[in-house]
Design a protein around this motif. Sequence first.
Motif, mmCIF file in Angstrom:
data_model
loop_
_atom_site.group_PDB
_atom_site.id
_atom_site.type_symbol
_atom_site.label_atom_id
_atom_site.label_comp_id
_atom_site.label_asym_id
_atom_site.label_seq_id
_atom_site.Cartn_x
_atom_site.Cartn_y
_atom_site.Cartn_z
ATOM 1 N N ASP A 60 16.178 28.037 79.944
ATOM 2 C CA ASP A 60 16.908 26.863 80.506
ATOM 3 C C ASP A 60 18.076 26.281 80.278
ATOM 4 O OD1 ASP A 60 14.214 28.157 81.455
ATOM 5 O OD2 ASP A 60 14.227 26.561 82.793
ATOM 6 N N GLY A 61 17.444 25.492 78.855
ATOM 7 C CA GLY A 61 18.183 24.386 77.722
ATOM 8 C C GLY A 61 17.844 24.037 76.028
ATOM 9 N N PHE A 62 18.812 23.596 76.404
ATOM 10 C CA PHE A 62 18.514 23.538 74.145
ATOM 11 C C PHE A 62 16.820 22.670 74.385
ATOM 12 C CE2 PHE A 62 17.927 21.911 70.207
ATOM 13 C CZ PHE A 62 18.264 22.810 69.458
ATOM 14 N N ALA A 63 15.989 22.826 73.739
ATOM 15 C CA ALA A 63 14.691 21.904 73.953
ATOM 16 C C ALA A 63 14.535 20.412 72.545
ATOM 17 C CB ALA A 63 13.264 22.582 74.172
ATOM 18 N N ALA A 64 14.833 19.545 73.520
ATOM 19 C CA ALA A 64 14.980 18.545 72.405
ATOM 20 C C ALA A 64 14.733 17.234 72.528
ATOM 21 C CB ALA A 64 16.288 18.343 71.695
ATOM 22 N N HIS A 65 14.010 16.180 72.081
ATOM 23 C CA HIS A 65 13.005 14.785 72.155
ATOM 24 C C HIS A 65 12.355 15.158 73.930
ATOM 25 C CE1 HIS A 65 15.867 13.278 70.006
ATOM 26 N NE2 HIS A 65 16.879 13.697 70.518
ATOM 27 N N GLY A 66 11.771 16.300 73.949
ATOM 28 C CA GLY A 66 11.435 16.833 75.155
ATOM 29 C C GLY A 66 11.259 17.091 76.281
ATOM 30 N N ALA A 67 12.702 17.233 76.506
ATOM 31 C CA ALA A 67 13.573 17.781 77.463
ATOM 32 C C ALA A 67 13.272 18.928 77.876
ATOM 33 C CB ALA A 67 15.157 17.942 77.233
ATOM 34 N N TRP A 68 12.574 20.001 77.585
ATOM 35 C CA TRP A 68 11.712 21.241 78.045
ATOM 36 C C TRP A 68 10.970 20.301 78.774
ATOM 37 C CZ3 TRP A 68 6.400 22.372 77.671
ATOM 38 C CH2 TRP A 68 6.251 21.405 76.184
ATOM 39 N N GLN A 69 9.928 19.403 79.074
ATOM 40 C CA GLN A 69 9.011 19.774 79.808
ATOM 41 C C GLN A 69 9.377 19.773 81.303
ATOM 42 O OE1 GLN A 69 7.607 15.709 77.475
ATOM 43 N NE2 GLN A 69 7.548 16.619 76.105
ATOM 44 N N MET A 70 10.584 18.848 81.370
ATOM 45 C CA MET A 70 11.438 18.974 82.512
ATOM 46 C C MET A 70 11.885 20.461 83.806
ATOM 47 S SD MET A 70 10.641 15.639 81.472
ATOM 48 C CE MET A 70 11.778 15.211 81.238
ATOM 49 N N PHE A 71 11.911 21.141 82.833
ATOM 50 C CA PHE A 71 12.712 22.650 82.664
ATOM 51 C C PHE A 71 12.012 23.359 83.210
ATOM 52 C CE2 PHE A 71 14.549 23.236 78.636
ATOM 53 C CZ PHE A 71 15.645 21.858 78.424
ATOM 54 N N LEU A 72 13.389 24.050 84.782
ATOM 55 C CA LEU A 72 12.834 24.839 85.639
ATOM 56 C C LEU A 72 11.370 25.407 85.179
ATOM 57 C CD1 LEU A 72 13.055 25.617 88.998
ATOM 58 C CD2 LEU A 72 14.935 27.316 88.272
ATOM 59 N N ARG A 73 11.934 26.642 84.300
ATOM 60 C CA ARG A 73 10.759 28.081 84.008
ATOM 61 C C ARG A 73 9.729 27.545 83.494
ATOM 62 N NH1 ARG A 73 13.938 33.315 81.458
ATOM 63 N NH2 ARG A 73 15.865 33.121 83.613
ATOM 64 N N ALA A 74 10.062 26.514 82.462
ATOM 65 C CA ALA A 74 8.596 25.350 81.758
ATOM 66 C C ALA A 74 7.094 25.330 82.819
ATOM 67 C CB ALA A 74 8.435 24.442 81.132
ATOM 68 N N ARG A 75 8.413 23.805 84.276
ATOM 69 C CA ARG A 75 7.299 23.984 85.553
ATOM 70 C C ARG A 75 6.996 25.111 86.100
ATOM 71 N NH1 ARG A 75 10.005 21.845 89.408
ATOM 72 N NH2 ARG A 75 12.627 21.801 88.026
ATOM 73 N N PHE A 76 7.540 25.918 86.019
ATOM 74 C CA PHE A 76 7.097 26.964 87.182
ATOM 75 C C PHE A 76 5.723 27.361 85.853
ATOM 76 C CE2 PHE A 76 6.796 31.785 87.232
ATOM 77 C CZ PHE A 76 6.656 31.773 88.937
ATOM 78 N N VAL A 77 6.157 27.826 84.642
ATOM 79 C CA VAL A 77 4.831 28.602 84.013
ATOM 80 C C VAL A 77 3.888 27.695 83.638
ATOM 81 C CG1 VAL A 77 3.600 29.624 82.029
ATOM 82 C CG2 VAL A 77 6.538 30.167 82.999
ATOM 83 N N TYR A 78 3.816 26.207 84.151
ATOM 84 C CA TYR A 78 3.063 25.593 83.637
ATOM 85 C C TYR A 78 1.837 25.824 84.723
ATOM 86 C CZ TYR A 78 0.170 21.228 81.543
ATOM 87 O OH TYR A 78 -0.708 20.562 81.146
ATOM 88 N N LYS A 79 2.612 25.741 85.917
ATOM 89 C CA LYS A 79 2.080 25.215 87.346
ATOM 90 C C LYS A 79 1.044 26.698 87.690
ATOM 91 C CE LYS A 79 5.503 23.186 90.089
ATOM 92 N NZ LYS A 79 4.080 22.134 91.023
ATOM 93 N N ALA A 80 1.277 27.545 87.369
ATOM 94 C CA ALA A 80 0.947 28.705 87.423
ATOM 95 C C ALA A 80 -0.758 28.616 86.091
ATOM 96 C CB ALA A 80 1.881 30.147 87.081
ATOM 97 N N MET A 81 -0.518 27.972 85.592
ATOM 98 C CA MET A 81 -1.240 28.020 84.101
ATOM 99 C C MET A 81 -2.666 27.258 85.182
ATOM 100 S SD MET A 81 0.868 27.693 80.346
ATOM 101 C CE MET A 81 -0.754 27.452 80.029
ATOM 102 N N LYS A 82 -2.413 26.237 85.657
ATOM 103 C CA LYS A 82 -2.587 25.172 85.831
ATOM 104 C C LYS A 82 -3.499 25.985 87.126
ATOM 105 C CE LYS A 82 -1.583 21.074 86.593
ATOM 106 N NZ LYS A 82 -0.765 19.508 86.704
ATOM 107 N N THR A 83 -3.095 26.303 88.120
ATOM 108 C CA THR A 83 -3.978 27.200 88.649
ATOM 109 C C THR A 83 -4.671 27.955 88.681
ATOM 110 O OG1 THR A 83 -1.628 26.817 90.695
ATOM 111 C CG2 THR A 83 -3.607 28.473 91.290
ATOM 112 N N ASN A 84 -4.370 28.958 87.564
ATOM 113 C CA ASN A 84 -5.474 29.565 86.948
ATOM 114 C C ASN A 84 -6.509 28.815 86.438
ATOM 115 O OD1 ASN A 84 -4.486 32.120 87.895
ATOM 116 N ND2 ASN A 84 -2.914 32.733 86.743
ATOM 117 N N ALA A 85 -6.023 28.335 85.254
ATOM 118 C CA ALA A 85 -7.462 27.424 84.475
ATOM 119 C C ALA A 85 -7.561 27.107 85.925
ATOM 120 C CB ALA A 85 -6.486 26.999 83.800
#
Length: 961
Positions: A742-767
């Motif tokens: 999505d972008g360059f992950a620096a200073h925690g910016a990746w924590q709001m990226f679209l793909r990261a949020r999607f994967v994390y939602k799926a991981m939390k649901t499965n877990a």
Amino acid sequence: MSLSVRMAMQQRTTVAGLAIGVLALSNAYLSSRYYKSAAFERPFHFSITALLLSGLALHAYARYFLGFVSKERSQIWPNVATISSELPALAGKLKFWLRLKPPSATFALLLLGIVTRTVLHWRIIRTVHCSWDGLQAFLPLLLAICDNLDLRSTYLPRQAQETGARTTTPRHAIVALVWGLAATDTLLHAGRDTGAICPAGWCVERLVPLAQLTALAFDASLMSLVGRLRQSNEDQSSTCHSLGTLFTTSAGVLAFIAAWSSVDRINLQWNLFLTGLAVRDLLFDSVAVAVAMLSGIHLLGSFTAHVVGLLTVAINMFVYIQWRIADGTMMEVWSSWWGFATGAATFLGFGVLLSLSRPAPAAHPPSHQDSPASRNRYVFGAGVVFILVLCQTVFTGRQGKATPELLIVDARSGSDSWVARAAKSTTLTTAVEEYRKRYGVPPPPNFDKWYEFATSVDSPIIDTFDQIHSDLLPYWGTLPSVLRERTSHILEHPSLSIGGLVVVDGKVEISPLVPGTHRWMLSFIQSMVEPFAAWLPNMHLAFNLDDECRISVPFDRMRAYTEEALVVRARLGGKKDLLPFSKTQNPPWAQQFMDADENIWEQRSPWFIPISKSPIFYEWISSTCPADSAVNNYHWWNRKAECRGCASPHMTAGFLSNWTLAGDLCHQPDLAYLHGFLSAPSAMNPSHTLFPVFSQSRVQNFADILYPSPWNFGDKVTYEEEKDVPWAQKLNSVFWRGASSDGFAAHGAWQMFLRARFVYKAMKTNASLRAGSLLRLVSSRGDLASFNSAKSTLISGQTVVNVSFVGNFARCDDRDCTAEHTTFYGSPTAEPAPPIDFQDSWRHRHLVDLDGAAFSGRFLPFLNSTSLPYRAALFRTWWEERVHAWRHYIPLDVRLGDLWTAVDYLGSGPGSADAEEIAEAGRAWAQKAMRKEDMQVYMFRLLLEWGRIVDDRREDLGFAL
């Protein structure tokens, strides 16, 4: 009691009542603006301004209303000895504020507390997505603890003859604890989060809840100390001066810290270059904070600190609950027995805490009005308020369960109607007439050649090319010679990562100034254009080689271009005698870049600004929006909290209903931090000037010219039909594999990226489902609606979530690479998920397509398959008008709040039959309207239109029968 005493007490009561009203109004105002104010996004600016205003106001009040005290009585901390009598090491006095005397240890501690609390708040705001909602409800508990830790009796002004006593008891603290738990639970369940990620493993973000509790402890300590100062027997003029000095000194120290941090370029820009909106919010909201602080300080002279703290927290909570009632959230929360119980405990607990609070003797001498029976009125009143709020919730809440059934029905009829209009013309004559009718001008020269080409490949679209006309309209407002000059400029600066094609006498050449890593793009574009190049005029074309779009023109300037364009096109529309393309232009197309030496690679264009890895929203998005748009009127800075109002213009009953409007960022200020392109683009070199740059995709607020992507034309990702399987044999699973691009992950910016949020939602649901811990999932997500809608599908095992990143994380600095790896793979040393064969995707029914650095090249293969594509994207492409949401694919809001509800409905709910039908309709239409031939038809028409725009005689050019 004498008449004068009664009158004095009545006056104090009236003033106290007024102060309570002011405190309530100012807190309600600030609470209503908490998520929308740019002031809260800048804790240092906000604190400095509010403290400075408060300090100056206190000094003015002491000087002009209370009067200066004499030098002999002007010791500014006369009550310090009382406060610090138990701590001899901290003893000392501060002289009058104008005298340059050393400050006391107590003053220094208070100063340190305010400064530290501001720094903690800054840290919390920066990583608010790792915070715990509702912790402010524990402020009364901490104040009760502070009161019980005070070993002295409390004596209040003019009541020294009465025996002081603690104003709280251990029972009070226990009730405050229960109330804090209930209120926090209510706020937690009422929250709607964006899915922003708090990274796993050891990282500073994990300390945010501790920072919240520490900041809250500072608040309680400061309130308690200020309360003791106000309730002392000493002169109040000195107290006001001391507090004023404390606040102004704190503002000065914070200003020094902010200035020192400005050594860093990014901090310097953030600290000094404020937008008009930020300045407005800082001024208005700082005044509101100062008013709240002053009214609170006044009340601390008549009421105990825990009463003032309780009132402040309760007001903030009530405003928040009102907001959630308005958007329908509280109906969902209170519909369960647990939500109802915690809600009742929140309201009734407030009344109980008030009933247990002992009034300050200075304001309320002991009387029959303070009897337990009398104080129970607080509990009764709180219960009445709760009943009224419940009734309000029932009457304003949303009823029933939303389904996309109506959206699907409307999409079918709308798509069929569009397709019929798009192929309305069946002869060249009717096509020319339809063109004039739709666009108000004659078709471009060689339109007959285009029509012959389009019909020879059975193009299902002859008449509807609104995307082309929308893209090119502002360029009509610029002189042809200027457009040619700007094209030459960017082709002469290969450092811009823009490559060129040169069309001369029907032949297509690639500019020599193209890096080898991207030459494949120009080669595929060349092969796309060559079949019809003989009918194109001579021209130079500049193609963006980066993923990110480039041209962002401010709103007023774009409006001027458009107005001029309409005038120019109106003159052309009135012409009857039409000419073909000109053979030459004046001045002609520049050729210098074709023979440039290697030194040209070092040249930098002054018109483009490299801003990679930096947020772009407030400069490059909001400037393209009208002045009255949402992005130019408030900032939604909270990365954690979902802004339902921001999405409501394009959502219906919780589902995305207007795909075009969903791409317009002008009403969506919350997306500033929820997409990698907007928060930290990997390669960004944009311009505010209208340069003619052709891009594969763009965010709707940019002005790049869209063209068919060489990625798809060159079969970089393909669909192999022989490896597909029928719908009935597919796994009923949600499937996605990809990289965090999505972008360059620096200073925690990746924590709001679209793909990261999607994967994390799926991981939390499965877990959570594997562990069977539904309560933990609800608590961690704070999203009952999304969870409950998905639970019926996912818990049964009928639909499986099969989502993961693959490979190592690359676009990131070392710290963020490690954090991403730990969060998504379990540990810093865990083996990354291996890549899979792309053709394995067809084994799954539900395929999700997400933006990367720009558009995803996988959507067209998804559309060609027999699986059902879901699409969450801000980037738009050339085919947006011909592929229709809810007819050919399932649209998703980039906040992903509708993801699981859509899966629930289409996975195994009542929409399972619709899912198969949409998948088949998308496949049939893609094979008919999204072929390579269709890309060439679009490109042919686009370049004919462009050739006319850059022709000096464009107001006379056109095709006539």
